[in-house]
Design a protein around this motif. Sequence first.
Motif, short mmCIF file in Angstrom:
data_model
loop_
_atom_site.label_atom_id
_atom_site.label_comp_id
_atom_site.label_asym_id
_atom_site.label_seq_id
_atom_site.Cartn_x
_atom_site.Cartn_y
_atom_site.Cartn_z
N LEU A 1 0.92 -1.05 0.12
CA LEU A 1 -0.07 -0.19 -0.20
C LEU A 1 0.85 1.33 0.18
O LEU A 1 1.81 1.33 0.86
N ILE A 2 0.77 2.14 -0.87
CA ILE A 2 1.29 3.27 -0.93
C ILE A 2 0.54 4.39 -0.58
O ILE A 2 -0.56 4.70 -1.17
N VAL A 3 0.85 5.35 0.22
CA VAL A 3 0.05 6.48 0.98
C VAL A 3 0.88 7.89 0.74
O VAL A 3 1.86 7.78 1.32
N ASP B 1 0.53 12.35 -8.21
CA ASP B 1 1.45 11.84 -9.35
C ASP B 1 2.68 10.91 -8.85
O ASP B 1 2.90 9.95 -9.06
N ALA B 2 3.24 11.43 -7.78
CA ALA B 2 4.26 10.83 -7.04
C ALA B 2 3.89 9.19 -6.60
O ALA B 2 4.47 8.26 -6.90
N ALA B 3 2.72 9.12 -5.83
CA ALA B 3 2.02 7.74 -5.62
C ALA B 3 2.09 7.08 -6.73
O ALA B 3 2.27 5.55 -6.66
N GLU B 4 1.34 7.56 -7.69
CA GLU B 4 0.94 6.83 -8.86
C GLU B 4 2.36 6.27 -9.71
O GLU B 4 2.24 5.16 -9.98
N GLU C 1 1.81 -6.71 -5.73
CA GLU C 1 0.30 -6.19 -6.06
C GLU C 1 0.19 -5.00 -5.26
O GLU C 1 0.57 -4.71 -4.18
N VAL C 2 -0.27 -3.89 -5.79
CA VAL C 2 -0.15 -2.36 -5.35
C VAL C 2 -1.48 -1.98 -5.00
O VAL C 2 -2.24 -1.99 -6.21
N SER C 3 -1.92 -1.23 -4.21
CA SER C 3 -2.97 -0.22 -3.84
C SER C 3 -2.57 1.14 -3.29
O SER C 3 -1.34 1.31 -2.91
N VAL C 4 -3.21 2.10 -3.74
CA VAL C 4 -2.57 3.56 -3.47
C VAL C 4 -3.85 4.46 -2.79
O VAL C 4 -4.97 4.10 -2.93
N ALA C 5 -3.43 4.93 -1.69
CA ALA C 5 -4.35 5.98 -1.04
C ALA C 5 -3.71 7.32 -0.95
O ALA C 5 -2.43 7.39 -0.90
N PHE C 6 -4.41 8.32 -0.92
CA PHE C 6 -3.94 9.75 -1.05
C PHE C 6 -4.27 10.48 0.44
O PHE C 6 -4.18 11.84 0.13
N SER C 7 -4.66 9.80 1.22
CA SER C 7 -4.76 10.58 2.54
C SER C 7 -4.74 9.46 3.63
O SER C 7 -4.99 8.33 3.49
N PRO D 1 -2.30 -5.16 3.15
CA PRO D 1 -1.07 -5.30 2.59
C PRO D 1 -0.18 -5.82 3.82
O PRO D 1 -0.20 -5.99 5.02
N ASP D 2 0.98 -6.24 3.19
CA ASP D 2 2.16 -6.82 3.72
C ASP D 2 3.00 -5.53 4.24
O ASP D 2 3.73 -5.83 5.33
N VAL D 3 3.16 -4.55 3.46
CA VAL D 3 4.05 -3.50 3.72
C VAL D 3 3.13 -2.13 3.39
O VAL D 3 2.38 -2.00 2.25
N ILE D 4 3.50 -1.02 4.04
CA ILE D 4 3.10 0.32 3.64
C ILE D 4 4.09 1.25 3.46
O ILE D 4 4.85 1.12 4.47
N LEU D 5 4.13 2.02 2.43
CA LEU D 5 5.03 2.96 2.20
C LEU D 5 3.94 4.33 2.40
O LEU D 5 3.33 4.57 1.98
#
Length: 125
Positions: free
Chosen positions: A12-14, A19-22, A34-40, A53-57
Amino acid sequence: MGNGGSAGRRILIVDDNCDAAELLAELVRLCGHEVSVAFSGYSALQTVDLFRPDVILLDIGMPGMSGYDVAIALRARPEFAALRIIALTAWGDAEARARTAASGFNLHLTKPAPLPALLGALVAA
């Protein structure tokens, strides 16, 4: 889906910078994750429950709910005790690093993080 090895993790990328997250999400996908994105921060907490997720950035400096707040909220829940939380932030001073450690982050990376270090952090135990 994850295969239990070093590849194929759920990431999970937060970041409030869409733009940077995508862009980061695309790079991580190309590495077989496998990736998911959140913006807040608020949407991150909702996404964690659905995506598992296994990992969150996790960016720190976000409006409304900071990355520190997200990490503290996740660490308060026993089901997320093993979740790897990595700070990916422009804030690299000693105070920020101390706060990420106190908030339950496993690692603190400063933007722009070298790609090998970032990818290595995703698969670390």
